[in-house]
Design an enzyme around this catalytic site. Structure first.
Site, PDB file in Angstrom:
ATOM      1  CE  LYS A  33      -3.870   1.913   2.748  1.00  0.00           C
ATOM      2  NZ  LYS A  33      -4.736   1.689   3.920  1.00  0.00           N
ATOM      3  CB  SER A  37      -8.250   3.449   3.080  1.00  0.00           C
ATOM      4  OG  SER A  37      -7.335   2.894   4.017  1.00  0.00           O
ATOM      5  CB  SER A  76      -8.351   0.565   5.945  1.00  0.00           C
ATOM      6  OG  SER A  76      -9.125   1.725   5.798  1.00  0.00           O
TER       7      SER A  76
END
Ligand code: GLN
Length: 514
Positions: free
Chosen positions: A79, A154, A178
């Protein structure tokens, strides 16, 4: 089965037996990314050259008989919120669009030391604020099961990446859900560790007391492999727990005898989608047939979780994001345009004889801060900064921030009491399946409510996991959440693995990759 369809565990075995090189494995995933990521948007940047270099280096080490790390030759996607000095770290924000860090996050250091191959950086909501990955300043990510829908957020880029078979493993972060939400909405396995289990050093902070880094994978076994590589004490993170991280991969095959599972009354209340409820109940039934005892219980303060979270997380965010001022990091507004704007305003005020206006006019420095932040942050990040600044301001601090901290303590006490009765808590991850792109972008409150079942684990600091437990009639994934007492990741992984041994949901792949 093609290389890119295999699990991380199988790929490690294939590599160890010499049936494929890391360059071949990496190429298989890069090819799949090249063929399909245009329609998904999981990656912000794919670093094919570096990945192939890393893969070749591992192949050389293996050929020379050198000792190899636990992830030797295995591709991992990260990420875009963890510092990697050889890559950009953008947090999907204009503010950091060209930002290079001078150091590696501890998790990145550990991945490199484990001889993982870093494929590229996955999309996310800007600064990890959001639940759909639509808050990325650069692109949306689409759900591989239905490209009209979001993958959740997210960590939607990481979830879509694993679901679409672009990488066997991905790193996500979870501040209020997330990792677990996108895992559930994309039918993969994701784990948010106990607060402090994985070092946050080099993780760009959103809400420091809630943020945790964790594994996203196709199965509990694969998640165990990745967690084992990244967990453990780190002197560089003062909140890192000085406790040995167990060898999760060694114990995962041991079933849990006499498992007591708690089903929370508040998780099955109004608002829960019928198909999600049925899938969760079925999963609970599966555990029962495996010998688990089910107990109904209550987490009475969980209904205040979202309210407390949306005071605490924005408060911490408003403080953490104060550093993006155009002077220290990343984006800075156009200086010449800013000075011209100020000069024009001054002139207008002077010709109007507006003394008060002139006295209130920004200095160039303040105007630089203002324009930088106005241009560099997206609307959701600005909303969080305003909410947090308000909640922390004199006069409101006690009413909002302190109150939320008290609620947080009560939520933790509820869990402590529950875990005196049961080993794990089991229930839905989200109240419904993946929603359509655009469906909630204009309704932040509706988006916040998606966090109903996940924020409590962050507020309490406990570990929690999401595993696939079925599909709606329309073919959309449904996730099951497992929550455990602090430091019991091992129990979570074993329980998840037990379930995956007797069910097939986690093996189903979206049509895009079949
Ligand atoms: N959806 C939550 C939020 O917007 C959680 C985000 C996260 O876990 N990073 O804050």
């Amino acid at each position: 089965m093609s290389l890119a369809e295999q699990s991380a565990a199988d790929l490690l075995a294939v590599l160890a037996r010499g049936e494929a090189t890391s360059v071949e494995v990496t190429t298989a995933f890069l090819d799949r990314i090249a063929a399909h990521d245009k329609s998904i948007g999981a990656f912000l940047r794919v670093d094919a050259d570096r990945a192939l270099e890393m893969a070749a280096a591992v192949d050389r080490k293996r050929a020379d008989g050198e000792p190899l790390g636990a992830l030797a030759g295995l591709p991992v996607a990260v990420k875009d919120v963890l510092c990697d000095r050889e890559a950009l770290t953008t947090c999907a924000s204009r503010m950091l669009e060209t930002f290079r860090t001078p150091y590696d996050a501890t998790v990145v250091v550990r991945l490199k030391a484990a001889d993982a191959v870093l494929l590229g950086r996955t999309n996310m909501d800007e600064f990890a604020m959001g639940g759909s990955t639509e808050n990325s300043a650069f692109q949306p990510t689409r759900n591989p099961w239905d490209t009209a829908r979001t993958p959740g957020g997210s960590s939607g880029g990481s979830a879509a990446c694993v679901a679409a078979g672009f990488a066997p493993l991905a790193i996500g972060t979870d501040t209020g859900g997330s990792i677990r939400q996108p895992a559930g909405l994309c039918s993969i396995t994701g784990l948010k560790p106990t607060y402090g289990r994985v070092s946050r050093y080099g993780l760009v902070a959103f809400a420091s007391s809630l943020d945790q880094i964790g594994p996203m994978a196709r199965s509990a076994r694969d998640a165990a492999i990745l967690l084992e590589a990244i967990a453990g004490h780190d002197a560089r993170d003062s909140t890192s727990l000085d406790r040995p991280a167990p060898r999760y991969t060694q114990s995962i095959d041991q079933p849990l005898a006499g498992l007591k599972l708690g089903v929370v009354r508040e998780h099955f209340a109004a608002g829960l989608d019928g198909e999600v409820e049925r899938a969760a109940q079925e999963a609970i039934g599966t555990y029962q047939t495996m010998g688990a005892e089910i107990r109904e219980l209550s987490l009475p303060h969980s209904k205040y979780g979202v309210a407390a979270y949306y005071v605490i997380a924005p408060s911490e965010a408003s403080s953490n994001l104060a550093r993006y001022d155009g002077a220290h990091y990343g984006y800075r507004t156009d200086q010449a345009a800013m000075l011209a704007e100020l000069a024009a305003e001054r002139k207008a005020l002077e010709s109007a004889g507006d003394k008060q206006g002139l006295a209130n006019l920004d200095t160039a420095l303040v105007r630089m801060y203002r324009r930088t932040r106005a241009e560099g942050f997206g609307p959701e990040v600005k909303r969080r900064i305003m909410l947090g600044t308000y909640a922390l301001s004199a006069g409101y601090y006690d009413a909002y921030y302190l109150k939320a901290l008290k609620v947080r303590r009560l939520i933790r006490r509820d869990f402590d009491a529950a875990f005196r009765e049961v080993d794990l808590i089991v229930g839905p991850v989200t109240a419904g399946p993946a929603f359509k792109l655009g469906e909630m972008v204009d309704d932040p409150l509706a988006m916040y409510l998606v966090d109903l079942y996940t924020v409590s684990a962050n507020l309490a600091g406990i570990p929690a996991m999401s595993i696939p437990c079925g599909f709606t009639k329309a073919g959309l994934p449904i996730g099951l959440q497992l929550q455990a007492p602090p430091l019991e990741e091992d129990r979570l992984l074993r329980a998840a693995h037990m379930y995956q041994q007797s069910t097939k949901h986690h093996t189903r792949r979206p049509a895009i990759v079949s």
